[in-house]
Design an enzyme around this catalytic site. Structure first.
Site, mmCIF file in Angstrom:
data_model
loop_
_atom_site.group_PDB
_atom_site.id
_atom_site.type_symbol
_atom_site.label_atom_id
_atom_site.label_comp_id
_atom_site.label_asym_id
_atom_site.label_seq_id
_atom_site.Cartn_x
_atom_site.Cartn_y
_atom_site.Cartn_z
ATOM 1 N N ASP A 161 0.937 -1.300 0.049
ATOM 2 C CA ASP A 161 -0.018 0.022 -0.104
ATOM 3 C C ASP A 161 0.827 1.220 0.121
ATOM 4 O O ASP A 161 2.094 1.288 -0.149
ATOM 5 C CB ASP A 161 -1.001 -0.154 1.266
ATOM 6 C CG ASP A 161 -2.427 0.383 1.071
ATOM 7 O OD1 ASP A 161 -2.650 1.476 0.237
ATOM 8 O OD2 ASP A 161 -3.100 0.128 1.659
ATOM 9 N N TRP A 197 -2.859 3.319 -6.132
ATOM 10 C CA TRP A 197 -4.145 3.944 -6.206
ATOM 11 C C TRP A 197 -4.214 4.758 -7.587
ATOM 12 O O TRP A 197 -5.132 5.475 -7.787
ATOM 13 C CB TRP A 197 -4.440 5.164 -5.252
ATOM 14 C CG TRP A 197 -4.237 4.609 -3.672
ATOM 15 C CD1 TRP A 197 -4.415 3.363 -3.419
ATOM 16 C CD2 TRP A 197 -3.622 5.171 -2.691
ATOM 17 N NE1 TRP A 197 -4.138 2.999 -2.162
ATOM 18 C CE2 TRP A 197 -3.849 4.362 -1.505
ATOM 19 C CE3 TRP A 197 -3.289 6.561 -2.330
ATOM 20 C CZ2 TRP A 197 -3.164 4.769 -0.186
ATOM 21 C CZ3 TRP A 197 -2.766 6.880 -1.022
ATOM 22 C CH2 TRP A 197 -2.906 5.974 -0.271
ATOM 23 N N ASP A 215 -9.727 3.640 -3.845
ATOM 24 C CA ASP A 215 -10.708 2.233 -3.093
ATOM 25 C C ASP A 215 -11.929 2.152 -3.878
ATOM 26 O O ASP A 215 -12.983 3.089 -3.812
ATOM 27 C CB ASP A 215 -10.625 2.280 -1.835
ATOM 28 C CG ASP A 215 -9.230 2.006 -1.200
ATOM 29 O OD1 ASP A 215 -8.294 2.224 -1.718
ATOM 30 O OD2 ASP A 215 -9.239 2.030 0.344
#
Ligand code: GLA
Length: 541
Positions: A161, A197, A215
């Site tokens: 992440d 992302w 997300d």
């Protein structure tokens, strides 16, 4: 850009059934073998985050693995059981190692053993920064120790992440590459799933899948937003490198089953990772039927590894397609985003097939719909993705001197709407382009694309040379890189091309079965990267 890593199995000629002539046709494009590598087809599995967030523990993981087997998901191709955030402590131990939290009281290795005993694989989660999004320890500065610990525990997959980290683009790239190298050096094959992302071109060399969007949430708007984000990067998808529009929401309750079927179909046609995000232990029969539809899964797991793309937009309806690994075969979705039922038509020409007869199968009804001539029309319900397998005939291979813009591509992915023939690309609308213009010269013939773009033509080993002027359209302000591939061989690579710096391409394509015209973004994806294959011409027998 890595080569398209698939090998042609069928090297000889065989007769294709042609509706308009009986001449044998050279058709050695298909089938290909499944590529080697860590993710030759998009990874399939489950992840804890969408349904459970930080509320996970070892029992949930082991019960989920058992449900993956008993539900038939393992047999349908799912293999990864992935922990997301909150499996680890906030602090590291005195020697700097990550410590599993109290929800994993015996650590991760026994969980991995239990998962492996079911013939499944275990995924884990960390972050390039100092802490994960959930505030647990991140891997920054501990990449090698963490990769080695994961390997020692028997971990097979890492999602990495982007929280609590330096936002500088070079630092971000370096941190992802550092973990990529640490995994490679760990001695265990571990799939690397980047979660930054947004699409970054360097991801293609760092991992096997990369998130292209924010997300997902369990709603129709979010699902379609992420679909658009992954569509924009479609040209980059290939075996061992997949665009990730995020985990599935199928079965989580925020959408109707019609909408969940649409999400699943569009993810599958997009060659997206199929990572379920629901509670597998308690799912309904309908949810299980969606997740285990092997005919739809086959679109996702097709060995060609192409990401399906829209071939037509028609108001709030669109037609999506991709070639499958068998001559004349296409996966097709008629997608209705509107609130009313709509008739939607797909023509064989727009999915790269010859006019004439083709058979149509409905992959949700599991039903053959018979033969259709030249085109197929169906009424598509609101939010439905009617999902079809069409088997027809590949188009004629080119003969003589031919402008590439006259040919029907087998596959075309493009940033802004469709590839334009004999005009520049400009917006998502079809046919909106101006004349092709490169370095002040106007060209009558050629292709107008926007990077990233991948266009594939079938040559049938009957062509000898390809010519084009590869440059940024005079209406563009961006840069792009041009590549010409003949089968699995790169025949031309421009490097980054800015405005007024076109390059002339003249390459030998003798003996090649397919021509791929690839334009990559030379950096991050930008709507300003309008590129032309001006004067694109093939010399064929
Ligand atoms: C980020 C990721 C999500 C999930 C959470 C966990 O938001 O994009 O997929 O992993 O962090 O905190």
């Amino acid at each position: 850009m890595r080569p398209l890593a698939f090998a042609i199995v069928l090297a000889g000629c065989h007769a294709a059934t042609s509706p308009d002539d009986a001449a044998p046709d050279v058709d050695d494009l298909f089938p290909v073998e499944v590529a080697e590598g860590l993710a030759p087809t998009p990874p399939m599995g489950w992840n804890s985050w969408n349904r459970f967030a930080c509320d996970l523990d070892a029992d949930l993981i082991e019960q989920t693995a058992e449900a993956m087997v008993s539900s038939g998901m393992r047999d349908a191709g799912y293999s990864y059981v992935n922990l997301d955030d909150c499996w680890q402590e906030v602090d590291r131990d005195e020697s700097g190692h990550v410590v599993p939290a109290s929800n994993f009281p015996d650590g991760i290795a026994p969980v991995a053993d239990a998962i492996h005993a079911l013939d499944l694989k275990l995924g884990i989660y960390s972050d390039r920064g100092t802490a994960t999004c959930g505030g647990r320890t991140g891997s920054q500065g501990h990449e090698v120790d963490d990769a080695n610990d994961y390997a020692a525990w028997g971990v097979d997959y890492l999602k990495y992440d982007n929280c609590n980290a330096d936002t500088n683009a070079v630092v971000q790239q370096t941190q992802y590459e550092t973990m990529s190298q640490a995994l490679a050096a760990s001695g265990r094959p571990i799939v690397f799933s980047l979660c930054a992302w947004a699409f970054h071109e360097w991801s293609v060399d760092a991992g096997q899948l990369w998130r292209v969007s924010a997300d997902i949430v369990d709603g129709w708007g979010s699902s379609n937003f992420n679909l658009v984000q992954t569509r924009r990067a479609a040209a980059y998808a290939q075996p061992n490198g997949w665009n990730d529009p995020d985990m599935l929401e199928v079965g989580n309750g925020g959408m109707s089953d019609v909408e969940y079927r649409a999400q699943f179909s569009l993810w599958a046609l997009s060659a997206a990772p199929l990572i379920a995000g629901n509670d597998l232990r308690t799912m309904s029969d309908e949810t299980r039927a969606i997740l285990t539809n092997e005919e739809v899964i086959a679109l996702d797991q097709d060995a060609l590894g192409l990401q399906g793309a829209p071939v037509r937009y028609d108001g709030q309806a669109s037609v999506w397609a991709k070639p499958l690994n068998q001559s004349g075969t296409r996966g097709v979705i008629l997608f209705n985003e509107s609130e009313i039922s709509l008739p939607v038509t797909v023509s064989w020409a727009e999915i790269g097939l010859r006019p004439g007869k083709a058979t149509v199968r409905d992959l949700w009804a599991h039903k053959d719909l018979g033969q259709a001539t030249d085109r197929f029309t169906a009424t598509v319900q609101p939010h439905e993705a009617l999902t079809l397998r069409v088997v027809g005939t590949e188009p004629q291979i080119p003969t003589g001197t031919v402008s590439v813009s006259e040919l029907t591509p087998t596959y075309a992915a493009n940033l802004l709407g469709l590839v334009e023939r004999d005009a520049s690309n400009g917006t998502d609308a079809p046919g909106e382009g101006a004349a092709l213009s490169v370095d002040g010269t106007t060209y009558e013939r050629g292709l107008g694309v926007s990077a990233p773009s991948r266009v594939i033509y079938r040559l049938g080993r009957r062509c000898s040379s390809f010519h084009a002027v590869a440059g940024m359209d005079d209406g563009a302000t961006g840069t792009a890189s041009f590549e010409v591939w003949g089968d699995d061989e790169r025949l031309f690579q421009s490097g980054p091309v800015a405005a007024s710096a076109a390059q002339t391409v003249d390459v030998d394509v003798s003996g090649k079965s397919r021509l791929t015209l690839l334009v990559t973004s030379a950096g991050d994806i930008s709507d300003a990267d309008l590129a032309d294959w001006a004067d694109a011409t093939l010399e064929c027998e």
